[in-house]
Enzyme design. Structure first.
Site: not given
Ligand code: DOR
Ligand code: ZN
Length: 346
Positions: A13, A15-17, A41, A99, A136, A174, A219, A247, A251, A263
C-alpha cells in the site's frame, strides 16, 4: 553488531503521487522494496485501464537509472466503473487490484462510492475473475465518531459486501483497531489486511499529548494504545493474513503544518529500520520476513522476490534525515520519537 537477511520486501500500500513529488519519493521506496501496490487517488483519480497504463509509464519514467522497481497498479472504484474495463485491465496485466474509497473518507476520495449497490456488478465480476478489492475501511457518516469509523465500517459495509459477494478477494487496508484484527483473523474467505509501520509505533497519545503533531496525523487516525498493541501482536503473529502496507503518503510540509493539515505519514525511507525495531522489541525478528516479504505476495497470488536485503543493527543510533527535499517541496520523514539502531545495508 547483528545482521538479518530477508527476501527483498514489497510494500502492499503506497502513495507515489505524480510529477515532481513522484520523482522525489520514488527512489525512497525503490531503494529497499521490489514492488508496491500503487494507490490511485491522484487528481483526477486513476479510473480507467488507460489511466493506469499511463500512470505506470510515468512511474517507470521517473525511476532513476540503475534502480529496479515494479509498480503494481490499482484502479479507483467509482459508481461509474465499467466491469469490462476492469476485467480487461486485470486480464492483460495492467492492474493487480481495485481500490474502494468510501466517498469523502480521505485524501482525494470525492469520486469514491456513496451507494454500494451501484458497484455490485463490478464487485461480482471481480469475484468471478479473482481481482482483489483493496478497501479503505471507514464509514463517512458525520454522526460516527472518527475513532469508531473503522469498527462501524466492518459491521455496516464490509461484512455485508463480503456476504453478498461470495468469493470476493479483499484486502482490508491500513487496519488500526483490534476490531479489524479480530475480523480478519476470524472470518472465512480470502481476506488479508495491511498494517502500516506508523500504526505499529504510535498511538493517539503520541499524536496529541504535549502538543499536536501534524506529521502523525493520518487516516484512519491512530487509535488508543490497546489497539496499537493488537496490531503489533497481529504483525508478529506469523498469521499470513497480516502483512506490510506502509501507506507512505507524502504531503509537503506546508500542507501538513497548517490550520487544516492533510492526512498522511511519509515513511518510505526508514520503514525497514522501524519494522526491525518493532519486531526486535516484540522478540520476533524471525517473523519480519513473513510480514514484509512473504505474506503479501501469497495474498496476491505472486511469488516472493528472489533477491534479499540485509539489515544491520548497531549500538549507536542511526541518523535518518528529518525530511527529504522534493521538487514539490520538503516532505517530513516519519520520526518514531526515539533512536533507531537498524539500517539496510547497500
Ligand atoms: O493518511 C492518509 N493519507 N490516508 C489515506 O487514506 C490517504 C492518504 C493520502 O493519500 O494522503
Ligand atoms: Zn493510503
Amino acid at each position: 553488531m547483528t545482521t538479518l537477511t530477508l527476501r527483498r520486501p514489497d510494500d502492499w500500500h503506497l502513495h507515489l503521487r505524480d510529477g515532481a513529488m513522484l520523482e522525489g519519493v520514488l527512489p525512497e521506496t525503490a531503494r529497499h522494496f521490489a514492488r508496491a501496490i500503487i494507490m490511485p487517488n491522484l487528481v483526477p483519480p486513476v479510473v480507467r485501464s488507460t489511466d493506469a497504463q499511463a500512470y505506470r509509464d510515468r512511474i517507470d519514467a521517473a525511476l532513476p537509472a540503475g534502480m529496479t522497481f515494479t509498480p503494481l497498479m490499482t484502479l479507483y472504484l467509482t459508481e461509474d466503473s465499467d466491469p469490462d474495463d476492469f476485467a480487461t485491465a486485470y486480464e492483460s496485466g495492467v492492474i493487480n487490484a481495485v481500490k474502494l474509497y468510501p466517498a469523502g473518507a480521505t485524501t482525494n476520495s470525492a469520486s469514491g462510492v456513496r451507494d454500494f449497490d451501484k458497484v455490485r456488478p463490478v464487485l461480482e465480476r471481480m469475484a468471478e475473475i479473482g481481482l482483489t478489492l483493496c478497501v479503505h475501511g471507514e464509514v463517512t457518516d458525520p454522526d460516527i465518531d472518527i475513532f469508531d469509523r473503522e469498527a462501524v465500517f466492518i459491521d455496516r459495509v464490509l461484512d455485508p459486501i463480503r456476504r453478498a459477494t461470495p468469493g470476493l478477494r479483499v484486502t482490508m487496508e491500513h487496519i488500526t483497531t483490534s476490531d479489524a484484527v479480530d475480523y480478519v483473523t476470524d472470518t472465512a474467505g480470502h481476506i488479508g489486511a495491511t498494517i502500516t509501520t506508523h500504526h505499529l509505533m504510535i498511538n493517539r497519545n503520541h499524536m496529541l499529548v504535549g502538543g499536536i503533531r501534524p506529521h502523525y496525523y493520518c487516516l484512519p487516525v491512530v487509535k488508543r494504545a490497546t489497539h496499537q498493541q493488537a496490531l503489533r501482536k497481529a504483525a508478529v503473529s506469523g498469521n499470513p493474513r497480516f502483512f506490510l502496507g506502509t501507506d507512505s503518503a507524502p504531503h509537503t510540509d506546508d500542507n501538513k503544518e497548517t490550520a487544516c493539515g492533510c492526512a498522511g505519514v511519509f515513511s518510505a525511507s526508514n520503514t525497514m529500520a522501524c519494522l526491525a525495531h518493532v519486531f526486535e522489541e516484540e522478540g520476533a525478528l524471525d517473523k519480519l520476513e513473513g510480514f514484509a516479504s512473504l505474506f503479501g505476495p501469497a495474498h496476491y497470488g505472486l511469488e516472493p522476490n528472489v533477491e534479499t536485503i540485509t539489515l544491520e543493527r548497531s549500538d549507536e543510533a542511526i541518523p535518518y534525515p528529518a525530511k527529504i527535499e522534493t521538487g514539490a517541496g520538503p516532505v517530513t520523514l516519519f520520526d518514531p520519537g526515539h533512536p533507531l539502531h537498524w539500517r539496510v545495508l547497500d
